[in-house]
Design an enzyme around this catalytic site. Sequence first.
Site, mmCIF file in Angstrom:
data_model
loop_
_atom_site.group_PDB
_atom_site.id
_atom_site.type_symbol
_atom_site.label_atom_id
_atom_site.label_comp_id
_atom_site.label_asym_id
_atom_site.label_seq_id
_atom_site.Cartn_x
_atom_site.Cartn_y
_atom_site.Cartn_z
ATOM 1 N NE ARG A 197 -2.727 1.317 3.484
ATOM 2 C CZ ARG A 197 -2.509 0.537 4.538
ATOM 3 N NH1 ARG A 197 -2.646 -0.775 4.425
ATOM 4 N NH2 ARG A 197 -2.147 1.043 5.691
ATOM 5 C CE1 TYR A 250 -18.178 11.755 -13.018
ATOM 6 C CE2 TYR A 250 -16.806 11.673 -11.047
ATOM 7 C CZ TYR A 250 -17.622 11.040 -11.974
ATOM 8 O OH TYR A 250 -17.882 9.697 -11.857
ATOM 9 C CG ASP A 323 -9.944 16.913 -12.790
ATOM 10 O OD1 ASP A 323 -9.329 16.547 -13.800
ATOM 11 O OD2 ASP A 323 -10.808 16.215 -12.217
ATOM 12 C CE LYS A 348 -13.042 9.544 -17.367
ATOM 13 N NZ LYS A 348 -12.776 9.299 -15.950
#
Length: 532
Positions: A197, A250, A323, A348
Amino acid sequence: MAMSSCTPRVSFPFECRSDSGISGAIPRPDDARFSGKQPFGMSSLILRFPSNFVRQLSNKARRNCSNIGVAQIVAASWSNNQPPLSAAAVDAAVSVPIAAGEDVVVDNNIIINNNNNIDSKFVQFESVDNNNNIIHEASFLNGDGSVAIHAGERLGRGIVTDAITTPVVNTSAYFFKKTIDLIDFKEKRSISFEYGRYGNPTTEVLENKISQLEGSESTLILASGMCASTVMMLALVPAGGHIITTTDCYRKTRIFIETFLPKMGITATVIDPADIAGLEHALDNHKVSLFFTESPTNPFLRCVDIELVSKMCHAKGAVVCIDGTFATPLNQKALALGADIILHSATKYLGGHNDVLAGCISGSTEIVSQVRNVHHVLGGTLNPNAAYLIIRGMKTLKLRVQQQNSTAQRMAGLLEAHPKVKRVYYPGLKSHPEHELAKKQMTGFGGVVSFEVDGDLETTIKFVDSLKIPYIAPSFGGCESIVDQPAIMSYWDLSQSKRAKYGILDNLVRFSFGVEDYEDLEADVLQALEKI
């Protein structure tokens, strides 16, 4: 970017044996690949470093050490036009005793100090200038396309391999040979990944690649773009803090800001992307921790003046996060414009093949470290297999984005002139409210075009269903074209009137153009428009 200039130290002793038949032996001096070099004289020797060799390197050195062995050192010497080690020098390095408080010079190139550590005057795990300061490790890569392909990989990586492609390291944890090694790690005398992690060699290559493409000191990769957004806000906005965001965004980001953050007493001011007066008012009347917006935004592709917003926010002590998913690092460099953090849904354009979920943030080491610490607690770790897919996808990033920019620009113009289209939203059009701003801070306008069909919900459905090339799906930025009606895909749970509050009309279409031939896409869109 300020970097440490100290030379990596490697602990002794080595294990030395002769075996010319084993793969990995040091290359012979008559090898054609090394013609013209001085003879090395040790073609049959294999030197084995201690098993914890990697852990004893600095973090940067570990990342850039691809072949753990003497062949690595020899290659580094040759690549920097330095004299190779002699056999006597290596023998001395292996066997020389070190008296307390004494440094031993070997072959004028290696210094072994009293801690049994080796200093090399020529072994460069990174490029250095004449003052021995580390310089940008991909300084020979000038174009974004080259950086996207080679950064994080070309100069070596912390994985033992000669493969061109970065291997996938599938492990959940990393072991320590002795407890003393673990104690050294805990007391920061050595470096290790420790637990999956907290880091992975494959993932680290991807982070380095994105950092160099964005021009940032550090990058953190996470399990999704939404994970990157939420962890970033939780890390940088204190309980009772205040953030500023924009109306067009978004939807899941809006839900997090409006529903989850208030549970921690965090409030928000929501402004139009171009509302500079509203931004100034919010900064004057609140102790703002963070300004967060997309640019271009989703789905109307509005653009924020990143340079101006950054100056205003910094004057009030607020961090600016952009973003840039719609823009990509190729079309817009938000950090160079003044932003503190650039965030992407790597799902994306970075991944680019509609086959992986990921998110990332890039910025200064100080800020990214704050987010990384929270990330280590919350999880949301990217699987190394997914990291590999994004590394692979980024190698064609420039080619894909160039094609998508071109197709979207041409299609936006075609749609704007079509009698069955009421309005087109695309920063590359003069009709776009921030067209001049977009020209100033972007080099391309992206592959997504939003537009309103001249009709109602059913008419728009007929248009979408008549298309033959694009998939009806969420997401964007991949090789395959994708189309959706936001009123149905993202806002169907809201009433028509509530959707309209966000500007989401029933006839709105968001079209993400892939890398198909433009002529095919044009013909498909035109035939679908003729059906309504």
